[in-house]
Design a protein around this motif. Structure first.
Motif, PDB file in Angstrom:
ATOM      1  N   UNK A 189     -21.547  23.187  13.691  1.00 46.59           N
ATOM      2  CA  UNK A 189     -21.586  23.656  15.082  1.00 46.59           C
ATOM      3  C   UNK A 189     -22.230  22.660  16.028  1.00 46.59           C
ATOM      4  N   UNK A 190     -23.020  21.704  15.473  1.00 43.68           N
ATOM      5  CA  UNK A 190     -23.709  20.751  16.365  1.00 43.68           C
ATOM      6  C   UNK A 190     -22.862  19.510  16.619  1.00 43.68           C
ATOM      7  N   UNK A 191     -21.780  19.350  15.863  1.00 41.41           N
ATOM      8  CA  UNK A 191     -20.969  18.129  15.991  1.00 41.41           C
ATOM      9  C   UNK A 191     -19.813  18.412  16.954  1.00 41.41           C
ATOM     10  N   UNK A 192     -20.101  18.213  18.240  1.00 42.35           N
ATOM     11  CA  UNK A 192     -19.061  18.490  19.243  1.00 42.35           C
ATOM     12  C   UNK A 192     -18.276  17.238  19.623  1.00 42.35           C
ATOM     13  N   UNK A 193     -18.775  16.084  19.177  1.00 40.28           N
ATOM     14  CA  UNK A 193     -18.021  14.841  19.390  1.00 40.28           C
ATOM     15  C   UNK A 193     -18.421  13.848  18.310  1.00 40.28           C
ATOM     16  N   UNK A 194     -17.748  12.729  18.253  1.00 35.12           N
ATOM     17  CA  UNK A 194     -18.026  11.730  17.189  1.00 35.12           C
ATOM     18  C   UNK A 194     -19.413  11.148  17.385  1.00 35.12           C
TER      19      UNK A 194
END
Ligand SMILES: Nc1ccn([C@@H]2O[C@H](COP(=O)(O)OP(=O)(O)OP(=O)(O)O)[C@@H](O)[C@H]2O)c(=O)n1
Ligand SMILES: C[C@](O)(CO)[C@H](O)COP(=O)(O)O
Length: 236
Positions: A189-194
């Motif tokens: 859930x914390x990885x919204x972009x590379x």
């Protein structure tokens, strides 16, 4: 100096829930074409790529009707539940072909207005970089903090330190895939972009100032804005 190799990943496996349309937003009409075809054609026309992988929703039934489906430069794979899963799937699709030092540029299919000048600047400025980075722009509005479920301001962020993250985001294949896999596994859930996965892995990505008309088509009013932007860009 070794010539740099650039791969393109264009996540297109979303359902466009916030667009509130019957059709996934990547298949809405923009300038009389599928939004997806506008984005992919602009990316492929702007630069040379080693390859292009487009993760699609496993139940996608529109792709075969797109112009892009007939473009031999584009490969597809099955996307995942979240954007990060779709990008991981695309990178795994390139295993054995993309070298660890090769650059991968990840660009949302929902960002059709990306300008060729930004693509060239991102690649040229980051190619010698040891980490990579992303197109971004300083925040120009004052940003308020409001707790989820509340409508009362709890604070004002110091916008002098805030940038809006765009795409493409550009990182080396051998750094990005493990960072995304670890991020998806340990920070769901914390990885919204590379870049957020790279940050969690201890890297410090570079921001490259980009055009603010590189908008992401997210809600209904974004579509008309994108039409206007593209018309203005095409008018020169
Ligand atoms: N499981 C997912 C979710 C999103 N994306 C892609 O990631 C990009 C940015 O995501 P977003 O704008 O959030 O698209 P959606 O997830 O489709 O929109 P929503 O959150 O409103 O459903 C889009 O090009 C989308 O197709 C993807 O490839 N796989
Ligand atoms: C990757 C991105 O476009 C950078 O701003 C953004 O994080 C995508 O967010 P979304 O909620 O998946 O559209």
């Amino acid at each position: 100096m070794n010539a740099h190799r650039f791969w393109l990943v264009v996540p297109a496996a979303g359902i466009g829930q916030r667009m509130q349309s019957a059709v996934p937003k990547q298949y809405l009409t923009l300038a009389d074409r599928f939004l997806l075809d506008v984005t992919l054609s602009r990316l492929l026309a702007a630069c040379a790529w080693e390859g292009c992988v487009v993760p699609l929703h496993p139940e996608d039934r529109w792709w075969r009707h797109s112009e892009s489906a007939a473009d031999g430069r584009i490969e597809t794979c099955a996307g995942g539940a979240e954007r990060v899963d779709s990008v991981i799937a695309a990178l795994r699709h390139l295993e054995g072909r993309a070298g660890d030092q090769d650059w991968v540029l990840v660009h949302d299919v929902a960002r059709p207005c990306v300008h060729r000048s930004d693509l060239h600047r991102l690649r040229n400025e980051l190619a010698p970089d040891s980490v990579g980075g992303l197109l971004a722009a300083p925040v120009s509005d004052t940003v308020k903090q409001v707790a989820p479920g509340s409508d009362r301001v709890s604070g004002t962020a110091d916008r002098r330190q805030l940038w809006r993250a765009f795409t493409p985001q550009m990182f080396r294949y051998g750094d990005l895939l493990p960072a995304l896999e670890t991020g998806a596994r340990e920070h769901a859930g914390a990885i919204t972009d590379e870049a957020s996965a790279m940050e969690l892995a201890g890297w410090r990505p570079r921001v490259v100032a980009g055009r603010t008309d590189n908008i992401k088509i997210t809600v209904p009013e974004d579509l008309a804005l994108a039409e206007f932007i593209l018309a203005r860009q095409d008018a020169g």
